[in-house]
Design an enzyme around this catalytic site. Structure first.
Site, short mmCIF file in Angstrom:
data_model
loop_
_atom_site.label_atom_id
_atom_site.label_comp_id
_atom_site.label_asym_id
_atom_site.label_seq_id
_atom_site.Cartn_x
_atom_site.Cartn_y
_atom_site.Cartn_z
N GLU A 119 0.85 -1.20 0.00
CA GLU A 119 0.00 0.00 0.00
C GLU A 119 0.88 1.24 0.00
O GLU A 119 1.94 1.23 0.60
CB GLU A 119 -0.85 0.05 1.29
CG GLU A 119 -1.74 -1.15 1.48
CD GLU A 119 -2.19 -1.28 2.95
OE1 GLU A 119 -2.04 -0.32 3.72
OE2 GLU A 119 -2.68 -2.36 3.29
N LYS A 121 2.30 4.57 1.33
CA LYS A 121 2.39 5.09 2.70
C LYS A 121 2.05 6.58 2.65
O LYS A 121 2.84 7.40 2.20
CB LYS A 121 3.79 4.88 3.26
CG LYS A 121 3.92 5.27 4.72
CD LYS A 121 5.25 4.81 5.27
CE LYS A 121 5.36 5.07 6.76
NZ LYS A 121 5.34 6.48 7.11
N ASP A 123 1.46 10.26 3.70
CA ASP A 123 2.15 11.11 4.68
C ASP A 123 1.15 12.04 5.36
O ASP A 123 1.04 13.21 5.03
CB ASP A 123 3.25 11.90 3.98
CG ASP A 123 4.32 12.35 4.95
OD1 ASP A 123 4.26 11.93 6.13
OD2 ASP A 123 5.20 13.11 4.55
N TYR A 233 -6.83 1.84 6.27
CA TYR A 233 -5.91 0.77 5.89
C TYR A 233 -5.78 -0.35 6.92
O TYR A 233 -5.00 -1.27 6.73
CB TYR A 233 -4.53 1.30 5.52
CG TYR A 233 -3.87 2.20 6.55
CD1 TYR A 233 -3.52 1.74 7.81
CD2 TYR A 233 -3.59 3.53 6.23
CE1 TYR A 233 -2.91 2.56 8.74
CE2 TYR A 233 -2.99 4.37 7.15
CZ TYR A 233 -2.65 3.88 8.40
OH TYR A 233 -2.06 4.69 9.32
N LYS A 321 10.88 3.33 2.48
CA LYS A 321 10.84 4.79 2.42
C LYS A 321 11.52 5.30 1.15
O LYS A 321 12.60 4.84 0.80
CB LYS A 321 11.56 5.38 3.64
CG LYS A 321 10.88 5.08 4.97
CD LYS A 321 9.64 5.90 5.19
CE LYS A 321 9.92 7.26 5.74
NZ LYS A 321 9.93 7.36 7.17
N CYS A 415 14.18 49.89 3.19
CA CYS A 415 13.77 49.07 2.05
C CYS A 415 14.98 48.84 1.14
O CYS A 415 15.64 49.79 0.74
CB CYS A 415 12.66 49.77 1.27
SG CYS A 415 12.32 48.99 -0.32
N CYS A 418 14.27 50.90 -2.35
CA CYS A 418 14.18 52.36 -2.46
C CYS A 418 14.89 53.09 -1.32
O CYS A 418 15.01 54.31 -1.36
CB CYS A 418 12.71 52.79 -2.53
SG CYS A 418 11.83 52.55 -0.99
N CYS A 433 7.57 47.98 3.23
CA CYS A 433 8.03 49.26 2.70
C CYS A 433 6.75 50.03 2.39
O CYS A 433 5.91 49.56 1.62
CB CYS A 433 8.85 49.06 1.43
SG CYS A 433 9.10 50.61 0.53
N CYS A 438 7.84 53.28 -4.33
CA CYS A 438 8.95 52.30 -4.37
C CYS A 438 8.91 51.55 -5.71
O CYS A 438 7.91 50.92 -6.06
CB CYS A 438 8.82 51.32 -3.21
SG CYS A 438 10.06 50.01 -3.26
S1 IVH Z 1 0.16 0.34 8.81
C1 IVH Z 1 1.52 -1.81 11.18
N1 IVH Z 1 -0.37 1.34 6.44
O1 IVH Z 1 2.83 5.22 8.77
C2 IVH Z 1 0.80 -0.70 11.79
N2 IVH Z 1 0.60 2.76 8.08
O2 IVH Z 1 5.36 4.72 10.21
C3 IVH Z 1 1.24 0.59 11.25
N3 IVH Z 1 0.94 5.07 7.35
O3 IVH Z 1 1.64 5.53 12.04
C4 IVH Z 1 0.28 1.20 10.34
N4 IVH Z 1 0.12 4.82 5.31
O4 IVH Z 1 0.55 6.94 10.21
C5 IVH Z 1 0.13 1.58 7.67
N5 IVH Z 1 -0.91 2.12 4.32
C6 IVH Z 1 -0.43 2.34 5.54
C7 IVH Z 1 0.04 3.61 5.94
C8 IVH Z 1 0.57 3.79 7.22
C9 IVH Z 1 0.64 5.67 6.19
C10 IVH Z 1 1.56 5.74 8.51
C11 IVH Z 1 0.81 5.61 9.80
C12 IVH Z 1 1.74 4.99 10.76
C13 IVH Z 1 3.07 5.28 10.14
C14 IVH Z 1 4.10 4.26 10.54
#
Ligand code: IVH
Length: 674
Positions: A119, A121, A123, A233, A321, A415, A418, A433, A438
């Site tokens: 999946e 990840k 942010d 998720y 990552k 400034c 000017c 300014c 200016c």
């Molecule tokens: S699984 C195994 N699945 O990543 C339990 N986490 O570094 C951990 N995150 O705190 C969660 N996408 O905030 C999982 N598809 C995904 C995710 C995910 C983002 C974040 C989540 C977690 C952090 C762990």
């Protein structure tokens, strides 16, 4: 074997690291305002971990290595997670991934068949949603994994968090905790920061902090105004259903009505997992939200159980990552630009550094307060971030890298363009300014006027604006419309044909619609989105100019600061002169004629749009509704009057049915309007 006495230097280094980590934890989790990058934080944490591994006696109980995250904010009620919310171990390349697979295989009986779910990840920030008999009762942040914050009211405002499951109306599970990520799409993040900067509010470092900051508002109407989204998720504790694998869980969550990431995949073959991970390196750039890696999970719950957890990291999952789009480099100098409104805008001049394939030498520092509050000093090693199309910006300094030669920055008192004294209003963080003549401000004003989002004058940009001002051809915006071919006689780079095109483009811009003229005026706090709202509401510049603060703040999206700056703008004699001149030159009247008066057939009615409409986009449908005085919102509630439903309408349709909201199609809407 007894441990050797740790050397003095390491004892003090460990203490220093603990203190720094605690500080950065606080900035990150409690203030949503980190100074250093994740990579930088990890480096500090790993250094401390390594020291503690060599000398366990240095491992204090309160060491930041002993827990992830920090104390939750005290202002929200605390929620104890019945099952801890875990974090994830990291992998940074295929070797790390293969090593993880090997560890997994060693812990399981030989030749155990494995399948994997991969999946993106996201942010954002992890939350847990508890549903009792199908109703969302508690929504909590992850906090430190054990204890989070109760932000139920705020989570209810996230438009794709179901308030009741399942969407089909079938029997709900007795109890189900759904876990997932709340995030802010990149475009929304940028728009939010623009608004924040215009209103002199805090600018967020990245979408994740913006999402966290938005979710932890005490006033949930603020959260509601930020377009947060949710991806489910995982599940926490549940009763009344049976789940045996991650893939099955994702399908069920989707059926229940949750948004599940469409890019999640199920693989039996490890090589396919590696290939998919690899493909994501480029894929990430194309998404509307930030993804900082991919998560690989062992699919089978029974195997997950067998593999277990070390510390906070499950052995059955790993985060791959992506390389950071952040780098560190040396800050050589801080320059200052003068903006359109006279605002002094500091920028970083740095030792060139490559970030994701581009050499970066200049970066934004947002505003004077940003530099001062983060204590960014000339000579500092700084973290610089570049993501997507955003201008690279300095995230913050690394104080640990200082040798004492760094110079704190002093905001200018004159400034830089000017030479006139600058002003700082008592309540504002920015420095201005205030010299109306200016030249730098005029260049910026002109640049903005001709820009694509404003009057869109092709052939004019920064360079031309600079030249016209330098040559004394343009002293005010109306001068632009007074230019003639004679002004360019014998100017280098301005051949006859080019001048002709330019003058045509300038003349054509006189007929731009009202919202563009409003944008072009550059009223503080009014961007292109606000301009559309104002144009719709007032229909003419005259009506807008006559509006008072109360009328303005009644418009959705216009806050008190913006309302005041609009009123101030039209009260300023120089601006009144500007409008009169523009009208005399044929710009303003054109704008008013093009503006559509607001209809009232749908006044007071609230609409929600869902599904695919025949022949029109949802945006076009929204515009039609709004042009007739109606209001369009994102989710169906008791207050909704009509659901405009197209093909393949989903959860909103069933919710509308549940609530007894009138459901209409495109033809019926047109009939309503007449
Ligand atoms: S699984 C195994 N699945 O990543 C339990 N986490 O570094 C951990 N995150 O705190 C969660 N996408 O905030 C999982 N598809 C995904 C995710 C995910 C983002 C974040 C989540 C977690 C952090 C762990």
């Amino acid at each position: 074997m007894t441990e050797q006495l740790p050397p003095e230097a390491l004892v003090s280094r460990a203490a220093q690291l603990r203190e720094e980590l605690r500080y950065h934890n606080h900035r990150y989790y409690t203030l949503d305002d980190p100074l250093i990058s994740d990579a930088q934080y990890d480096a500090l944490l790993n250094e401390l971990r390594a020291i503690e591994a060599d000398y366990p006696s240095l491992r204090t109980v309160d060491s930041p290595t002993q827990r992830v995250g920090s104390a939750p904010l005290s202002r929200f009620p605390k929620v104890q997670h019945p099952v801890p919310m875990l974090s994830l171990g990291n992998a940074f390349g295929p070797d790390d991934l293969n090593a993880w697979l090997e560890r997994v295989q060693k812990l399981l009986p030989p030749n155990t068949p494995l399948s994997f779910v991969v999946e993106p990840k996201i942010d954002g920030l992890a939350v847990a949603l508890t549903y009792s008999n199908g109703v969302l009762t508690v929504g909590a942040t992850r906090g430190n994994g054990e204890i989070g914050e109760d932000v139920t009211a705020n989570l209810r405002t996230v438009s794709n968090v179901p308030l009741r499951i399942p969407v089909s109306g079938a029997t709900p599970p007795e109890r189900l905790e759904v876990r997932g990520e709340v995030y802010l799409p990149i475009a929304a993040f940028e728009a939010l920061n623009e608004r924040q900067a215009a209103a002199n509010d805090k600018v967020f470092a990245n979408p994740r902090n913006a999402a966290a900051g938005s979710l932890r508002q005490l006033d949930s109407s603020i959260t509601a105004s930020r377009p947060l989204r949710f991806f489910a998720y995982a599940v926490g504790p549940f009763a009344g259903i049976e789940l045996t694998s991650q893939w099955q869980t994702l399908q069920l969550l989707r059926e229940y009505g949750f948004a599940v990431n469409p890019d999640a995949r199920h693989f039996d073959d490890w090589q396919a997992v590696l290939d998919y991970c690899h493909a994501w390196m480029e894929r990430r750039e194309t998404l509307a939200y930030e993804v900082d890696g991919v998560v690989i999970k062992i699919n089978d719950f029974e195997l997950q159980e067998q593999l277990g957890v070390v510390g906070r990291d499950p052995r059955w999952a790993i985060a791959y990552k992506f390389p950071a789009r952040e780098e560190t480099t040396k800050l050589l100098d801080i320059g200052v630009n003068v903006g359109r409104t006279g605002k002094l805008i500091p920028f970083a001049v740095m030792e060139p550094v490559e970030i994701g394939g581009t050499i970066v030498q200049h970066a934004s520092l947002h505003n004077a307060d940003y530099v001062i509050s983060r204590d960014i000093r000339i000579g500092d090693t700084v973290v610089v971030k570049r993501a997507g199309d955003v201008i690279p910006y300095v995230v913050g300094p690394i104080p640990a890298g200082r040798d004492g030669s760094e110079q704190p920055w002093r905001a200018p008192t004159l400034c830089p363009a000017c030479g006139q004294p600058v002003e700082r209003l008592p309540e504002e963080v920015d420095i201005y300014c205030v010299n109306a003549d200016c030249p730098a401000q005029l260049v910026r004003t002109l640049e903005h006027w001709v820009s694509r989002g404003a009057m869109d004058i092709v052939g004019m940009g920064e360079r031309q604006a600079q030249q016209f001002v330098e040559w004394g051809l343009v002293r005010t915006i109306p001068d632009l419309y007074r230019l003639t071919a004679a002004d360019f006689a014998e100017r280098e780079g301005y051949a006859e044909k080019r001048v002709e095109n330019l003058l045509t483009a300038i003349a054509e811009s006189k007929s731009r619609p009202l919202e563009r003229v409003i944008t072009a005026l550059g009223i503080r706090g009014v961007g292109s989105v606000g301009a559309v709202d104002l144009a719709r509401h007032f229909g003419s510049l005259d009506a807008l100019a006559a509006a008072g603060e109360a009328e303005l703040t009644a418009i959705e999206g216009i806050g008190p600061n913006t309302a005041r700056s609009i009123v101030d703008f039209f009260a300023t004699p120089a601006n009144q002169q500007l409008l009169a001149d523009l009208q005399a030159l044929g710009v303003r009247s054109a704008a008013d004629a093009a503006a559509q008066p607001l209809g009232t057939t749908l006044a007071g009615k609230t609409f929600v749009i869902t599904g695919t409409l025949p022949d029109v986009s949802r945006d076009a449908a929204r515009e039609l509704i709004e042009a007739n005085g109606g209001k369009v919102t994102g989710s169906v509630s008791q207050k909704t009057d009509y659901l405009l439903a197209g093909e393949a309408a989903g959860s909103k349709l069933s919710r509308a049915q549940q609530l007894g909201v009138a459901i209409i199609d495109w033809a019926q809407l047109q009939a309503l309007i007449g």
